[in-house]
Design a protein around this motif. Structure first.
Motif, short mmCIF file in Angstrom:
data_model
loop_
_atom_site.label_atom_id
_atom_site.label_comp_id
_atom_site.label_asym_id
_atom_site.label_seq_id
_atom_site.Cartn_x
_atom_site.Cartn_y
_atom_site.Cartn_z
N THR A 437 39.69 48.92 55.24
CA THR A 437 38.09 48.70 55.32
C THR A 437 38.03 47.37 54.16
N HIS A 438 37.17 46.47 54.46
CA HIS A 438 36.77 45.44 53.39
C HIS A 438 35.49 45.64 52.66
N PRO A 439 35.40 45.29 51.52
CA PRO A 439 36.20 44.40 50.71
C PRO A 439 37.46 45.07 50.23
N ALA A 440 38.43 44.20 49.85
CA ALA A 440 39.77 44.63 49.34
C ALA A 440 39.59 45.04 47.87
N ALA A 441 40.47 45.86 47.17
CA ALA A 441 40.43 46.29 45.97
C ALA A 441 41.95 45.38 45.54
N LEU A 442 41.82 45.30 44.28
CA LEU A 442 43.00 44.57 43.54
C LEU A 442 43.68 45.63 42.53
N LEU A 443 44.89 46.10 42.67
CA LEU A 443 45.47 47.01 42.02
C LEU A 443 46.41 46.50 40.91
N VAL A 444 46.41 47.16 39.97
CA VAL A 444 47.51 46.64 38.93
C VAL A 444 48.00 47.82 37.94
N SER A 454 41.22 48.25 52.20
CA SER A 454 42.16 47.22 51.93
C SER A 454 42.57 47.11 50.39
N SER A 455 43.83 46.77 50.29
CA SER A 455 44.12 46.59 48.68
C SER A 455 45.30 45.43 48.70
N LEU A 456 45.33 45.02 47.55
CA LEU A 456 46.52 44.10 47.23
C LEU A 456 47.05 44.70 45.81
N LYS A 457 48.22 45.20 45.87
CA LYS A 457 48.81 45.73 44.39
C LYS A 457 49.90 44.58 44.10
N ILE A 458 49.50 44.23 43.14
CA ILE A 458 50.53 42.87 42.46
C ILE A 458 51.42 43.59 41.41
N THR A 459 52.51 42.94 41.09
CA THR A 459 53.17 43.06 40.09
C THR A 459 53.23 41.93 39.05
N VAL A 460 52.46 42.08 38.02
CA VAL A 460 52.32 40.93 37.17
C VAL A 460 53.35 40.47 36.38
N GLN A 490 46.65 35.78 33.84
CA GLN A 490 46.63 34.58 34.65
C GLN A 490 47.05 35.04 36.21
N ASP A 491 47.98 36.12 36.14
CA ASP A 491 48.30 36.40 37.52
C ASP A 491 47.24 37.21 38.07
N ILE A 492 46.50 38.04 37.35
CA ILE A 492 45.16 38.74 37.87
C ILE A 492 44.17 38.04 38.33
N LEU A 493 44.03 36.88 37.72
CA LEU A 493 43.04 35.71 38.11
C LEU A 493 43.59 35.03 39.34
N THR A 494 44.79 34.68 39.37
CA THR A 494 45.47 34.13 40.56
C THR A 494 45.01 35.03 41.92
N ALA A 495 45.42 36.38 41.66
CA ALA A 495 45.16 37.42 42.70
C ALA A 495 43.71 37.35 43.28
N LEU A 496 42.64 37.60 42.18
CA LEU A 496 41.30 37.41 42.36
C LEU A 496 40.98 36.05 43.19
N LYS A 497 41.49 35.00 42.96
CA LYS A 497 41.03 33.91 43.68
C LYS A 497 41.75 34.13 44.99
N TRP A 498 42.91 34.34 45.18
CA TRP A 498 43.36 34.49 46.57
C TRP A 498 42.57 35.64 47.42
N LEU A 499 42.20 36.75 46.94
CA LEU A 499 41.35 37.46 47.64
C LEU A 499 39.86 36.87 48.10
N ASN A 500 39.42 36.11 47.05
CA ASN A 500 38.24 34.96 47.43
C ASN A 500 37.09 35.79 47.73
N GLN A 501 36.73 37.03 47.36
CA GLN A 501 35.63 37.76 47.50
C GLN A 501 34.50 37.66 46.50
N ASP A 502 33.23 37.83 47.06
CA ASP A 502 32.14 37.75 46.19
C ASP A 502 32.21 38.80 45.01
#
Length: 567
Positions: A437-444, A454-460, A490-502
């Motif tokens: 489901t959306h919006p997606a979460a960003l996980l670190v 929905s989620s994006l889990k990144i390795t910073v 910066q990696d977290i900011l880059t992922a937030l930009k890619w998700l591009n959610q309000d």
């Protein structure tokens, strides 16, 4: 495999059109000897947007954003000596409470003012402002310029001659948290040197310029970049695409991240500037590389004529030939005189004895003079007061992180795996995408508390599978490169930009909670922060040094400012 430094000419500003195979932050570590390509701007408006950011970056790296309060200089001018065509006096200025700058004031004699004036820092010569050799004579240039009709203030770099309250060595990590160091102290002294010249009745305040060689030229580059009272200049043997200056006084953390001395020198445009170079140091390419680049920058203002160059066949210097080139340039540009006149050929000179130039000869510093530790403590206290008065400042936190909100994020996907990269940068941020489901979460360093979302889990950067060799051995590493912790933000900011959610839910655990809180504090997009801060972290100096080093973070307001920005 590491790429040799000599190949970085083509890589330093390369535009990555796709996600690279290796993270550029590990592969292309920038050093003093990196070869840079000349800056290119399509319009004056594009350049001036960039220039406004660069001025703030320089001022912030120097620990001078916002500027400290200007206190009375307590000007002491004494020991006047009259010679044929000029006078010389000793000077002592209190540029900050309890910190004293020594120098000499050279003035025309037998002429009527008002006179143009010049600030003249000396560079890394063995005898500082007293240096008088065939390669460089600071008294020689001051005497001749005074005879030609200029008021000249020759003053110390920190740790030289009279100005010995702080050694000319690199500062420690605690000082760097507060933006305290040689670069900032010397830049502040240069600013106060202009203030001093403006107090002299026969100085024309609209005609103040600057010249210096080597490290003195670096001081000029920084001064003219942020102080528009400098109307003309000649930085000698320093503007280079292949070397950026090796002293701690030239290389504060954050100073040249994403930039170099060519771009910094261009901040002088369209004011008149003479670039003096030599065939036997790092300015050996100036007529073919740096000068054409500077002409292009001046051309944006239709003032190409205002930048000129002169090459000397000699070792690193400010010798007679170099000095005479400067005299001629200043004669035409400032005095409106014929530069070919014999009046602007160097005349013989005899410098005064050191005892007659040193402001503290047979004298002691005033009773309020501070020791080094007291100077640092005073700097920190003043910064804390300014932080309290100005409140949390997102721009300064952004500058401390050298963070970027990307214009475009590239992505390579394969099944549920994704790798992100900022367009034109060449970094890599690997992640796992879960569709739901959306919006997606960003996980670190965390799992999604809502398995259906929905989620994006990144390795910073430099964590987990992203750990890779990175050469941090260069003593000036932080001048050109961000710390690992800043890159993780910066990696977290880059992922937030890619998700591009309000609004994005940002879920982080452990040490990652601090990275995520920092990212949330500067993100232009709304963030719902689920990031419990470890109870051991309170944002003290020692914690920033030991756990998460980010230069100038305390100068920017530190952890209290970050927390206020995320509320």
């Amino acid at each position: 495999m590491r790429i040799a430094t000599s190949l970085l000419l083509s890589l330093s500003y390369v535009v990555f059109a796709q996600v690279p195979a290796e993270d550029s932050r590990n592969v292309t570590v920038i050093t003093l000897d990196t070869h840079f390509s000349p800056p290119v701007f399509k319009s004056r408006a594009e350049w001036e947007t960039r220039a406004a950011h660069l001025r703030k970056q320089i001022q912030f790296a120097a620990g001078l954003l916002p500027m400290p309060e200007k206190r009375p200089l307590g000007v002491q001018v004494f020991g006047r000596i009259e010679r044929k065509g000029y006078t010389v006096e000793k000077v002592l200025l209190e540029t900050m409470p309890g910190f004293y700058l020594g120098g000499n004031l050279y003035r025309p004699l037998g002429r009527s003012g008002p006179f143009p004036a010049i600030v003249s820092p000396h560079g890394h010569w063995a005898y500082g402002r007293l240096e008088n050799t065939n390669l460089a004579s600071i008294p020689g240039r001051c005497i001749n310029l005074a005879r030609q009709g200029f008021v000249v203030f020759s003053y110390d770099m920190v740790g030289y001659d009279d100005t010995m309250q702080m050694p000319h060595v690199a500062t420690g990590k605690r000082e760097q948290l507060w933006g305290f160091g040689l670069l900032g102290m010397q830049l502040w002294d240069s600013i106060r040197a202009i203030d001093f010249l403006e107090t002299i009745p026969d100085v024309d305040r609209e005609r103040i310029g600057a010249t210096g060689a080597s490290g003195g030229a670096t001081q000029i580059l920084m001064l003219q970049a942020i102080d528009d009272r400098i109307k003309f200049s000649s930085p000698v043997n320093m503007i280079s695409s292949i070397y950026q200056g090796g002293s701690p006084c030239e290389n504060a953390p954050l100073l040249r991240i994403g930039t170099n001395n060519m771009e910094i020198a261009a901040l002088m445009a369209p004011r008149p500037m003479l670039m003096v170079s030599t065939t036997q140091d790092w300015t050996k390419n100036t007529p073919r590389v740096e000068f054409p680049a500077m002409q292009a920058m001046y051309r944006l203002y239709d003032k190409e004529v205002n930048v000129q160059t002169y090459e000397v066949d000699a070792p690193h210097n400010y010798n007679r030939e170099s000095r005479e080139a400067v005299y001629r340039f200043f004669a035409k540009t400032v005095l409106g005189a014929d530069p070919k006149s014999p009046d602007f050929a160097e005349k013989g000179f005899t410098p005064e004895k050191p005892n007659d130039l040193l402001a503290l000869f047979n004298r002691t510093l005033p009773l309020n003079a501070l020791k080094y530790a007291q100077i640092v403590d005073q700097w920190v206290l003043n910064a804390q007061k300014q932080n309290a008065q100005s409140g949390p400042d997102r721009e300064r936190i952004m500058l401390s992180l050298a963070a970027d909100w990307p214009g475009k994020v590239l992505a390579d996907t394969a099944g549920d795996r994704v790798v992100l990269s900022r367009a034109g940068v060449g970094d890599r941020v690997a992640g796992i995408w879960h569709e739901g489901t959306h919006p997606a979460a960003l996980l670190v360093d965390a799992d999604n508390p809502d398995a259906a979302q929905s989620s994006l889990k990144i390795t910073v950067f430099q964590t987990g599978a992203a750990v890779a060799p990175r050469d941090r051995s260069n003593s000036m590493f932080l001048t050109f490169n961000k710390t690992d912790d800043a890159e993780r933000v910066q990696d977290i900011l880059t992922a937030l930009k890619w998700l591009n959610q309000d609004s994005t839910k940002l879920v982080c655990r452990g040490k990652a909670a601090v990275w995520c809180t920092l990212a949330a504090s500067v993100s232009p997009k709304k963030v719902q922060l689920d990031a419990p801060i470890p109870p051991s972290f309170h944002g003290t100096d020692q914690e920033w040094v030991d756990l998460m080093f980010i230069p100038n973070i305390q100068r920017a307001g530190g952890w209290p400012a970050v927390l206020k920005l995320v509320k």
